[in-house]
Design a protein around this motif. Structure first.
Motif, mmCIF file in Angstrom:
data_model
loop_
_atom_site.group_PDB
_atom_site.id
_atom_site.type_symbol
_atom_site.label_atom_id
_atom_site.label_comp_id
_atom_site.label_asym_id
_atom_site.label_seq_id
_atom_site.Cartn_x
_atom_site.Cartn_y
_atom_site.Cartn_z
ATOM 1 N N LYS A 54 -8.947 6.220 -0.414
ATOM 2 C CA LYS A 54 -9.564 5.939 0.986
ATOM 3 C C LYS A 54 -8.576 5.047 1.714
ATOM 4 N N THR A 55 -8.597 3.867 0.766
ATOM 5 C CA THR A 55 -7.662 2.484 1.330
ATOM 6 C C THR A 55 -6.285 2.800 1.712
ATOM 7 N N TYR A 56 -5.668 3.423 0.642
ATOM 8 C CA TYR A 56 -4.216 3.419 0.712
ATOM 9 C C TYR A 56 -3.317 4.743 1.094
ATOM 10 N N GLU A 57 -4.126 5.819 0.944
ATOM 11 C CA GLU A 57 -3.455 7.187 1.093
ATOM 12 C C GLU A 57 -2.899 7.216 2.478
ATOM 13 N N GLY A 58 -1.753 7.656 2.468
ATOM 14 C CA GLY A 58 -1.028 7.656 3.643
ATOM 15 C C GLY A 58 -0.593 6.370 4.555
ATOM 16 N N LYS A 59 -0.731 5.237 3.655
ATOM 17 C CA LYS A 59 -0.490 4.049 4.346
ATOM 18 C C LYS A 59 0.302 3.050 3.402
ATOM 19 N N LEU A 60 0.848 3.557 2.237
ATOM 20 C CA LEU A 60 1.654 2.492 1.360
ATOM 21 C C LEU A 60 2.872 2.174 2.074
ATOM 22 N N ASP A 62 3.016 1.073 5.067
ATOM 23 C CA ASP A 62 2.701 -0.081 6.089
ATOM 24 C C ASP A 62 2.360 -1.206 5.489
ATOM 25 N N LEU A 63 2.362 -1.224 4.161
ATOM 26 C CA LEU A 63 1.875 -2.409 3.434
ATOM 27 C C LEU A 63 2.801 -3.541 3.226
ATOM 28 N N TYR A 123 -0.667 8.651 -5.228
ATOM 29 C CA TYR A 123 0.020 7.121 -5.266
ATOM 30 C C TYR A 123 1.589 7.392 -5.706
ATOM 31 N N GLU A 126 3.429 9.041 -3.113
ATOM 32 C CA GLU A 126 3.730 8.591 -1.678
ATOM 33 C C GLU A 126 4.698 7.030 -1.902
#
Length: 605
Positions: A54-60, A62-63, A123, A126
């Motif tokens: 929920k926290t990271y999928e599709g967002k790596l 942008d970190l 993980y 991505e």
């Protein structure tokens, strides 16, 4: 999760006369299968995996560096907990593989782990879509994140072969009813086999042990018993191999892997050309290694021709003394301490704290292994100890793995795991230390001859036999890609490598063509076997450097073990002036074996 399968090593049944053999105390993992600690960890795993996705999928992408480091460390902790659960379940199962409750417990744990971790499949996929420049910039900004670069490099080596997110999740989800299920069928079938030898019913381990008996008639009877039972069950084993090879071919084709071996080379972090150089060097050396040694052995046994049941026959000059457990411990620990007291200190808890399960018991998995479990705990060693000198060497071997795993644990979960090619380094080195101590203490030429012959035999089994196994697997997977293989097809492939590797002195009894059926590595870990030859050749080269008197060798050696999986083999060997990619590298190790055979031949004059 990483869980090594048992490594075949011929032992026998019963524990009388060997002293007080230790058993595992698994409470450092969990107190028992119903413990609240285990339930707590499984509940945590379910929640943490869902929250991670929920926290990271599709967002790596942008970190920033700090946030990506936090993600990596959370993933690492998930790996620790999942590995702890499966280590506990797996080790319990291998203690009594015929116990249906233990088998069910392990299967249920695997199902839960698979279900909980399915949301994490995104993980690595991505992560591999991150642009190189972007990732390199983040690594440059944060030293703690940069420490994980070897992990990222291994992940990104798989980038050309990864599938869509949806397909990767499907493969992850169905794994428990795919290869894992066929592995379990193989294990349970093998554990349940019974062999009738001279009116006595034995399990596989005990029957294989008879192949090392002094009585030639007993060895022959055991061979025929093995052949008869393998033949009766050959359709099952052929089905297991056909299915696993086809499943691998399908997945490799979808991934566009260039060869069946590519996946193993990638996981071993070794180049295909290095493995090919090793294979070619060993095959070219067959005449001056196995062919020459077995001709010598035939002479010692008073035989014009060798039968397959003579391959592991004890030598006529061999001492039949049984080595009890306390003696075995003293021999290995003193050899380790002579090299460096620090090595013995690391090894001591294995004997005192329930980290070894040594006795042969009904239903126990055959062979021997060292399992690293997870870095916050400690490794466990499994043996089937029967008091033979070979069992002492097996103890030295597995304890070497254990020392390596303890030292590598300093790297943390993601960086501690060592590629198979390097994982054999400390184990084979531990064997070599023990062998050299015994050889230096030999009181007579006959004792020295016996020790040398035993070591040459072990090295031939490690190098020649394993490369022959590798060739068999290569042929098997190539043939299966062309269509279904009958048991006779597989038998023919097996025999095609046996005569070449063992030499012209051998005759092959009817039924020996089925002996591929019991080798667990072909089922559990395709193409694993070349790692043994890799490790033996590497250690022989290392030991030569040690003998040359490098004053810093010990510290360099411990640094190499501490590195775990954080460095490539080139980096690890460079301090010793060695390079496995050098075509002449493998010749050094093979020359050590041929030199021992030279000495044995000279003793005949």
């Amino acid at each position: 999760m990483r869980f090594p399968m048992p490594v075949f090593d011929a032992n026998s049944q019963g524990n009388e006369g060997f002293g007080n053999l230790p058993e595992w105390d698994l409470s450092d993992l969990y107190p028992d299968p119903d413990s609240p600690e285990l339930k707590r960890d499984l509940d945590w795993l379910a929640g943490e995996c869902a929250d991670f996705a929920k926290t990271y999928e599709g967002k790596l992408a942008d970190l920033d560096a700090a946030a990506l480091l936090q993600a990596v460390q959370r993933y690492e902790q998930i790996d620790v907990i999942a590995g702890r659960v499966m280590s506990f379940a797996g080790l319990r199962y291998y203690q009594i593989t015929t116990d249906s409750d233990r088998a069910k417990f392990m299967a249920d744990c695997q199902d839960k782990i698979t279900a909980h971790t399915t949301p994490l499949v995104f993980y690595s996929l991505e992560f591999n879509r991150l642009e190189d420049d972007h990732l390199n910039r983040l690594l440059a900004e944060n030293a703690d994140l940069a420490r994980y670069k070897p992990v990222f490099d291994r992940m990104r080596a798989l980038k050309p072969y990864q599938l869509s997110d949806e397909l990767e999740k499907f493969l992850h989800d169905q794994s428990t009813v795919g290869s894992a299920a066929w592995n379990r069928l193989f294990d349970e079938t093998m554990a349940g086999l019974e062999f009738d030898v001279d009116d006595e019913t034995l399990n596989l381990e005990a029957t294989l042990n008879l192949l090392t008996e002094k009585d030639r008639a007993k060895r022959e009877a055991a061979t025929h018993a093995l052949a008869a039972v393998f033949r009766d069950n050959i359709k099952i084993f052929a089905r297991v191999h056909n299915t696993l090879a086809k499943e691998k071919e399908i997945e490799d084709r979808w991934r566009k892997m260039p060869s069946p071996q590519t996946g193993r080379h990638l996981s071993n972090h070794v180049e295909a050309e290095v493995v090919e150089a090793l294979r070619n060097a060993v095959v070219a050396a067959y005449p001056r290694l196995s062919h020459r040694y077995y001709a010598l052995k035939a002479k010692w046994l008073g035989l014009d021709r060798m039968q397959v049941w003579d391959r592991n026959a004890p030598l006529p000059m061999k001492d039949d003394t049984i080595v009890d457990w306390d003696q075995a411990q003293d021999i290995v620990m003193s050899a380790y301490a002579d090299f460096d007291p620090k090595m013995a200190d690391i090894a001591r808890p294995f004997f005192t704290d329930g980290w070894i399960d040594a006795g042969v018991k009904p239903g126990k998995a055959p062979g021997a292994f060292a399992h690293p479990t997870v870095t916050p705990v400690h490794p466990y060693v499994m043996l089937n100890y029967m008091g033979k000198p070979r069992d002492v060497m097996t103890l030295a071997h597995e304890l070497g793995h254990g020392v390596h795993q303890v030292l590598a644990a300093e790297q943390g979960e993601l960086l501690s795991s060592t590629p198979l090619t390097l994982a054999e380094t400390a184990s084979v080195f531990g064997e070599m230390l023990t062998f050299r101590k015994l050889l230096d203490g030999a009181q007579t030429p006959q004792e020295r001859k016996t020790l040398l012959a035993g070591k040459v035999e072990d090295m031939i089994n490690t190098v020649v036999r394993q490369i022959a196994f590798y060739d068999f697997e290569c042929k098997l997977h190539a043939a299966r890609a062309e269509g279904e293989l009958t048991p006779d097809d597989i038998n023919a492939l097996w025999m095609s490598v046996q005569a070449e590797s063992l030499g012209p002195i051998f005759d092959f009894a009817d039924g020996y063509e089925t002996f591929w059926a019991y080798i667990p590595h072909f089922v559990h870990s395709p193409f694993y076997v070349y790692a043994y030859a890799f490790g033996d050749g590497l250690v022989n080269a290392l030991y030569a450097v040690y003998q040359e008197g490098d004053p810093d060798f010990r510290e360099k050696y411990f640094d190499m073990l501490r590195a775990g999986g954080s460095k490539h083999h080139k980096e690890l060997l460079a301090p010793f002036g060695l390079d496995a990619s050098d075509p002449t590298f493998w010749e050094k190790g093979l020359s050590m074996i041929s030199g021992m055979i030279d000495e044995l031949e000279a003793m005949e004059d």
